[in-house]
Design an enzyme around this catalytic site. Structure first.
Site, PDB file in Angstrom:
ATOM      1  N   ASP A  99       0.877  -1.158   0.000  1.00 42.41           N
ATOM      2  CA  ASP A  99       0.000   0.000   0.000  1.00 42.41           C
ATOM      3  C   ASP A  99       0.921   1.216   0.000  1.00 42.41           C
ATOM      4  OD1 ASP A  99      -2.205   1.731   0.559  1.00 42.41           O
ATOM      5  OD2 ASP A  99      -3.173   0.060   1.603  1.00 42.41           O
ATOM      6  N   ASP A 201      -2.864   4.717  -2.491  1.00 45.13           N
ATOM      7  CA  ASP A 201      -3.918   5.319  -1.678  1.00 45.13           C
ATOM      8  C   ASP A 201      -4.423   6.623  -2.317  1.00 45.13           C
ATOM      9  OD1 ASP A 201      -5.183   5.118   1.063  1.00 45.13           O
ATOM     10  OD2 ASP A 201      -4.321   7.131   1.226  1.00 45.13           O
ATOM     11  N   GLU A 264      -6.515   3.469  -5.903  1.00 49.28           N
ATOM     12  CA  GLU A 264      -7.756   3.600  -5.120  1.00 49.28           C
ATOM     13  C   GLU A 264      -8.492   4.838  -5.608  1.00 49.28           C
ATOM     14  OE1 GLU A 264      -9.525   4.210  -0.635  1.00 49.28           O
ATOM     15  OE2 GLU A 264      -7.750   5.290  -1.277  1.00 49.28           O
ATOM     16  N   HIS A 325     -11.021  -2.307   3.930  1.00 49.19           N
ATOM     17  CA  HIS A 325     -10.956  -1.877   5.334  1.00 49.19           C
ATOM     18  C   HIS A 325     -11.697  -0.573   5.621  1.00 49.19           C
ATOM     19  CE1 HIS A 325      -7.999   0.305   3.130  1.00 49.19           C
ATOM     20  NE2 HIS A 325      -7.809   1.109   4.143  1.00 49.19           N
ATOM     21  N   ASP A 326     -12.282   0.017   4.598  1.00 50.29           N
ATOM     22  CA  ASP A 326     -13.021   1.272   4.785  1.00 50.29           C
ATOM     23  C   ASP A 326     -14.527   1.077   4.678  1.00 50.29           C
ATOM     24  OD1 ASP A 326     -10.647   2.778   4.968  1.00 50.29           O
ATOM     25  OD2 ASP A 326     -10.512   2.957   2.787  1.00 50.29           O
TER      26      ASP A 326
END
Ligand code: NOJ
Length: 531
Positions: A99, A201, A264, A325-326
């Protein structure tokens, strides 16, 4: 499938390292924990693991606030642990995706410490500093994604700095050439250590409007929504110049063979597809989050699949994401039965699937008592349901203390049903959701039609979705009952149809004659052969 590159044919599995496997008893997962679970991942059959950030960080946003892009936070282990992890992953033919968090650093990053020292510091322009508005307030109306103004006043130098997320996460100025080069070098640092790619990200945030114009109000904003929705993010993100930056990142990856660039991006479809870049020189896989947000009806899912396939640029490779994870976990969103169906959908659609750890065991949403809340967004905007902790709880491995996740006190509570909902139990149960994932993944590996084959919608009515995947002589039909009732669906005549898998795992081999009867929430994968 020798003719297909790994990131097209295989499955990406996201690991939130805090929650995967703890080995030192501090209640927080670590890199050594991931390494010890590689055999499980190889058994499951995924192609690559994407690991959420483990860089040194004050953890204001659990690692998405980086203070050294070339290190490992001691909480997660050491650089040697990382090297061992990559080596052992590669030995099992598993790729490792990191990431990368280039939009902002931690406020404790040495670059920001320097930048805030004085207005004429060499690193001043590495971040986004602006004078106050004439009334002394923030320079414009931009809102932080975690609530409140996105501008933080700095008393010492008399300017505001911009942070799209927490004030502890100042945004870098990607219009500055030195920033770009420093970050590209950080990417090379990891590529040189064998990393197979990056998930970048908030890649669509990197460039902001050069004139910092205010965002227009969002006419459909409701006070029950997070504050970021008050304005349309027209000027604060998704600027045309971002594509030049992404193309540069891509060319850094091109210095190495077969690396992947995943972006993302939360944007409407028309804008999302632009992130493949001009001449496909952008992200290989701009994350497609539509399944995370869609209303869970066959007709709606059919519509978005067709629209997505239609809007993809020529040669652009599709991808599908079912959890991260969000977001609320799929089992919590659609229920356990439909979570099986969702797994079958994810693993039979055209394009690269991304799975989220725990979805394969049907991990649901864990209620977090107010005093145990960790997520800074929930703390900033309590009561709106924005908290991400419920989707970040520890992986459940076995029936035992803390389900084998830690010998200490887990940083977030485990699901109450962890005595049954764990890898060891579900692996032994031949009808479990884990067995379904395992069989689907291995079948998909053996049959290119399911990964790289063509896609054709066969129909979507009565809340049943049907589609076909073909490659060479192989032809599969997938029929998914999104409803809670029995349904019957036609199967083309003139071909011999046989069920390969049903979501209940109890109909393999059943011959179909012109139609298939589906039980509530049932999906089937059938092979079609000419008579
Ligand atoms: C997106 C990440 O997925 C999320 O967890 C994080 O809080 C923000 N970016 C800020 O880095």
């Amino acid at each position: 499938m020798p003719d297909q590159i790994w990131w097209k044919r295989g499955i990406v599995y996201q690991i939130y390292p805090r929650s995967f496997q703890d080995t030192n008893g501090d209640g927080i997962g670590d890199l050594e924990g991931i390494r010890r679970r590689l055999d499980y991942l190889a058994w499951l059959g995924v192609e690559a693991i994407w690991i959420s950030p483990f860089y040194p960080s004050p953890m204001a946003d659990f690692g998405y606030d980086v203070c050294d892009y070339r290190g490992v936070d001691p909480m997660f282990g050491t650089m040697e642990d990382f090297e061992r992890l990559v080596e052992d992953a590669h030995a099992r033919d598993l790729k490792v995706i990191l990431d990368f968090v280039p939009n902002h650093t931690s406020e404790e990053h040495p670059w920001f410490r320097q930048s805030r020292q004085s207005r004429d510091n060499d690193r001043r322009d590495w971040y986004i500093w602006r004078d106050p508005a004439p009334n002394g307030g923030p320079p414009n109306n931009w809102i932080s994604n975690f609530g409140g103004s996105a501008w933080q006043w700095d008393e010492a130098t008399g300017q505001y700095y911009y942070h799209a997320f927490l004030k502890e996460q100042p945004d870098l100025n990607w219009r500055n050439r030195e920033v770009r080069e420093a970050m590209y070098d950080a990417m090379r640092f990891w590529l040189d250590r064998g990393v197979d790619g990056f998930r970048v990200d908030v890649i669509w945030h990197l460039i902001k409007d050069a004139e910092f114009r205010g965002n227009p109000p969002n006419p459909s904003f409701q006070p029950s929504q997070a504050e970021i929705n008050r304005f349309l993010q027209v000027h604060s993100a998704d600027q045309p110049e971002v594509h030049e930056v992404i193309a540069e990142m891509r060319s850094v990856l091109q210095e190495y063979p077969e690396r992947v660039l995943i972006g993302e991006i939360y944007l409407p479809l028309e804008r999302l597809v632009a992130y493949y870049g001009e001449d496909l020189k952008g992200a290989h896989l701009p994350f497609n989050f539509q399944l995370l947000q869609a209303s869970w009806r066959a007709e709606e899912i059919a519509r978005l699949i067709v629209e997505y396939e239609d809007k993809l640029p020529d040669g652009g490779w599709p991808n599908w994401v079912l959890g991260n994870h969000d977001q609320k976990r799929i089992a919590a969103r659609v229920g356990l039965e439909q979570a099986r169906l969702a797994g079958m959908l994810l693993l039979t659609l055209r394009g690269t699937p991304t799975m989220y750890y725990g979805d394969e065991i049907g991990l649901g949403e864990v209620q977090i008592p107010p005093e145990a809340v960790q997520d800074p967004w929930e703390k900033n905007e309590p009561g709106l349901g924005v908290g991400r902790d419920p989707a970040r709880t520890p992986m459940q491995w076995e029936d035992g203390a803390n389900a084998g996740f830690t010998a200490g006190k887990p940083w977030l509570p485990l699901a109450a049903d962890n005595g049954d909902c764990n890898v060891a139990c579900l692996r032994d149960d031949k009808n479990s959701i884990l067995s379904l994932y395992h069989q689907l993944i291995h079948f998909r590996q053996r049959h290119p039609a399911l990964s790289v084959g063509s896609f054709e919608l066969s129909g979507a009515e009565g809340n049943v979705l049907a589609f076909e995947r073909r490659h060479g002589d192989e032809r599969f039909r997938i029929v998914l009952n999104f409803s809670k009732e029995n349904r019957s669906c036609a199967i083309p005549r003139g071909s011999k149809a046989r069920i390969v898998l049903s979501t209940a795992l109890d109909r393999t081999g059943e011959e179909l004659d012109g139609s298939v009867e589906l039980r509530p929430n049932e999906g089937i994968l059938a092979t079609l052969e000419r008579d």
